[in-house]
Design an enzyme around this catalytic site. Sequence first.
Site, mmCIF file in Angstrom:
data_model
loop_
_atom_site.group_PDB
_atom_site.id
_atom_site.type_symbol
_atom_site.label_atom_id
_atom_site.label_comp_id
_atom_site.label_asym_id
_atom_site.label_seq_id
_atom_site.Cartn_x
_atom_site.Cartn_y
_atom_site.Cartn_z
ATOM 1 N N PHE A 75 0.853 -1.191 0.000
ATOM 2 C CA PHE A 75 0.000 0.000 0.000
ATOM 3 C C PHE A 75 0.886 1.237 0.000
ATOM 4 C CE2 PHE A 75 -2.527 3.218 2.460
ATOM 5 C CZ PHE A 75 -3.530 3.400 1.508
ATOM 6 N N GLY A 76 0.686 2.114 -0.983
ATOM 7 C CA GLY A 76 1.416 3.384 -1.054
ATOM 8 C C GLY A 76 0.468 4.534 -0.773
ATOM 9 N N TYR A 77 0.914 5.469 0.069
ATOM 10 C CA TYR A 77 0.042 6.603 0.420
ATOM 11 C C TYR A 77 0.768 7.945 0.292
ATOM 12 C CZ TYR A 77 2.782 6.140 4.627
ATOM 13 O OH TYR A 77 3.856 6.075 5.490
ATOM 14 N N GLY A 78 2.075 7.896 -0.059
ATOM 15 C CA GLY A 78 2.846 9.137 -0.187
ATOM 16 C C GLY A 78 3.527 9.150 -1.540
ATOM 17 N N SER A 79 4.860 9.213 -1.524
ATOM 18 C CA SER A 79 5.576 9.229 -2.809
ATOM 19 C C SER A 79 5.310 7.950 -3.606
ATOM 20 C CB SER A 79 7.074 9.416 -2.584
ATOM 21 O OG SER A 79 7.652 8.254 -2.038
ATOM 22 N N GLU A 95 12.886 3.681 1.602
ATOM 23 C CA GLU A 95 12.073 4.074 2.761
ATOM 24 C C GLU A 95 12.834 3.896 4.081
ATOM 25 O OE1 GLU A 95 9.105 5.452 2.260
ATOM 26 O OE2 GLU A 95 9.153 5.088 0.105
#
Length: 201
Positions: free
Chosen positions: A25-29, A100
């Site tokens: 799950f990606g929520y930023g970059s 990250e």
Amino acid sequence: MSANTIERNQSANLLPEDGQPVWLFGYGSLIYKVGFEFLEARQATLDGWKRRFWQGSHDHRGTPERPGRVVTLMPDSQARCTGIAYRVSPDVFSHLDVREKNGYLRLFKPLTLNDGDSVDALVYIATEDNPAFAGPAPEYDIAARILQCQGPSGPNADYALALAGALRHMQVEDPHVFEIERQLRAMLAADNKPHYSSEAG
Ligand code: SIN
């Protein structure tokens, strides 16, 4: 805990040993700057978490002397965070763990995909106890800080504006991100240039 989480994430052994794909799950970059191969990408929501510009960036959008601000997730039972779920080969994590590394732990969380299906997904979350955690601040102050910072991945303002643009494109409402974007645009319009400086602070 050390700000560098590579060792911790890799020794947690959360990846399937048979090489089967997993959800990330990606929520930023990870929404707007993908940079890895994926088998499938779907809009998805994570219940009980809110996106906040509360993590310091020493390595991408700032420096150790002048950390920028990037997003992390904070627990909030009333909140839900919308982002993108990618189905990926476990191989991608050797690269992503480095990307990250500044305080983000790679954790499994239950996710709802846009068709209502539930899956467990790996999510990079910078928890409050990491040394790079910057914590809450008024959105105006966060925007002012972002305007002053840049790092090896570019200006901190580009990160914030790209994330806001991507969320708008996805028709996601995120008042915190949009307020920081509004403040940044007002500051940029008033002065027409970011305030980079080599001074510490
Ligand atoms: C993410 O995008 O999912 C993690 C935070 C970031 O890299 O901005």
